[in-house]
Design an enzyme around this catalytic site. Structure first.
Site, short mmCIF file in Angstrom:
data_model
loop_
_atom_site.label_atom_id
_atom_site.label_comp_id
_atom_site.label_asym_id
_atom_site.label_seq_id
_atom_site.Cartn_x
_atom_site.Cartn_y
_atom_site.Cartn_z
N THR A 100 0.86 -1.17 0.00
CA THR A 100 0.00 0.00 0.00
C THR A 100 0.90 1.22 0.00
OG1 THR A 100 -1.77 -1.14 1.14
CG2 THR A 100 -1.76 1.26 1.29
N LYS A 175 -7.25 1.28 -2.74
CA LYS A 175 -6.79 0.84 -1.42
C LYS A 175 -6.98 1.96 -0.39
CE LYS A 175 -5.10 -1.67 1.84
NZ LYS A 175 -3.83 -2.34 2.01
N LYS A 243 0.72 5.05 8.41
CA LYS A 243 1.30 5.45 7.12
C LYS A 243 0.20 5.57 6.07
CE LYS A 243 2.61 2.14 4.58
NZ LYS A 243 2.13 1.22 3.52
#
Lengths: 306, 306
Positions: A100, A175, A243
């Site tokens: 990701t 995502k 993140k």
């Protein structure tokens, strides 16, 4: 399985990557592994995977190169760095980043790759450690359709819901939607379980009731019981989720989009990290909400001074 | 179906109650209906249900009385009022309130009922209009186990996940957990879909990817497509959901429990109501988040003056 047996470079064998690479080996493909900490790759090397000392070396002569690393910096180094896959003297025909990462980085990698006549896909996954282990991941793919079709037999070994979303970057954007959904859902799960505890309910019986109806979610049904059992082992690290939320908020800000739920989730996850739990699983969000409410574990030693 | 055919008082035939009562009739039970607006009961009366002019009259001589009304005030009037079920001269053996209502009110009704040798269950449901229509509701039951077992064959006609949670009030508390879960999940769903739109993704394809993995929820899979299709028809009214969130926040506050996600959801749903959408379905939360972001429908008439 209709995939021809291929030579695959696999970079990154953490919690997720290890399972995913294992499925490829089990299907008969020949893997060359590179990962930051070689010891993490031992189970695969013991089964016959080859070791390479850089992503470039792993990719050299491979049919395709797959990465499943930690942060966008790692993705950049893995593919665009001086020891990256795109520097291989006999480069693969397709590189697939399943980390990701930033949509803009996916587009940049695709641009560099295409200039070298290499196809690039961004193909991040959802489903966590369970999905990786059971090969039931959802895989969201951005990039040229021809490359998607070439990679589909390989991706289908690791996941069961492989969807081509559009051009380069759309896998990562999808995502981000996934993480936005999870972020707020997790707040609800933690708050619901704390409410249940305060109300004196049996939390597993509550999950039995609510998990099957309109309040049902993967999070309540899979992570809820782990929280009840105080199992905070990482399926997916808090620090990796932070993140992701940072990337999503950056992208939203760039698009002038206010997302108050996502912002709240980021703040609460920052609190989890501040409390020293960055390497626990995302279900550790419960710990931060417990602490806010003075419901964390009682102090070991009450002061007896006065 | 092993339930003996019974005489059932059914009070409240709104979106949910109409389907639920219909299943009881289809199973052969004899229903006597009372509801605020008689016209809403017509489909059932046309099939042979009897009409009563008050909850008390409906309950008179019935084996059990079920209520599915709007607000706690309505629940109180239905059972504790001077024309309520507990005033029936030949009262039912069990009264079951399936409205989402205050846990403390459920306990009060149970206390009054027990003093009259009547059993009381709080049995709120989850699953929305679809669950009511398909008889797949999740039913969360509080009250004496003996009463639960007596009512189970009847409840099983309306739902497929009928769980006894504990003493009186625990059904309602469990439903509060349910609403807490939905509240934050819905924020995630709306924010995810707005992000998808800004990123230029195909929203239905995105749902196909994210709905099957770790971000999956009943909300994204059932209400997400309705939002994409601009279908804001009520499965469950915004104004009823705001009522529920208010109850949950009151209960949390009484238990000194801070629930920031739930508070945010309440604020955003208040904005939906402030924008005049209280009688739309809960998926209308999207409209408030669009408005915040200037993504609502463009102004019909731009100023051409000056």
């Amino acid at each position: 399985m209709t995939a021809e047996l291929q030579k695959i470079a696999f970079i990154g064998t953490g919690v997720m990557g290890l399972s995913m690479a294992g499925h490829l080996m089990a299907a008969g493909h020949r893997l060359t592994i590179h990962t930051r900490t070689k010891a993490r790759a031992e189970p695969l090397l013991a089964q016959g995977a080859l070791w390479a000392k850089s992503p470039r070396d792993a990719a050299d002569g491979a049919d395709l190169a797959i990465s499943m690393v930690g942060f966008p910096e790692d993705v950049e180094a893995t593919h665009l760095g001086s020891a990256g896959t795109l520097q291989a003297s006999r480069p693969p025909s397709v590189i697939i980043d399943m980390t990701t990462s930033r949509p803009s980085l996916a587009i940049r990698i695709a641009d560099v790759a295409i200039a070298k006549n290499i196809q690039s896909l961004d193909a991040p996954v959802s489903g966590g450690d369970i999905g990786a282990r059971n090969a039931t991941l959802s895989i969201m793919v951005g990039g040229e359709r021809a490359a998607f079709e070439e990679a589909l037999p390989i991706l289908s070994i690791m996941g069961k819901n492989v969807v081509h979303q559009g051009a380069a970057g759309t896998g990562q954007h999808t995502k981000m939607v996934n993480q936005i959904l999870i972020a707020s859902t997790m707040i609800g799960v933690c708050e619901g379980l704390l409410y249940a505890r305060k109300a004196g309910l049996d939390p597993l019986k509550v999950i039995q009731s609510v998990g099957a109806g309109a309040a049902g979610s993967w999070s309540i049904n899979n992570l809820g019981p782990r929280m009840v059992n105080r199992d905070f082992n990482p399926g997916f690290y808090v620090e990796h989720f932070i993140k992701d939320l940072g990337i999503a908020l950056d992208e939203a800000s760039r698009a002038t989009l206010a997302l108050p739920g996502l912002e709240l989730a980021r703040q609460l996850y920052e609190a989890v990290r501040a409390q020293g739990h960055g390497r626990l699983g995302t279900q550790a969000l419960l710990l931060a909400l417990e602490k806010i409410n003075g419901m964390d574990a009682p102090l070991e030693t009450a002061s007896r001074n006065d």
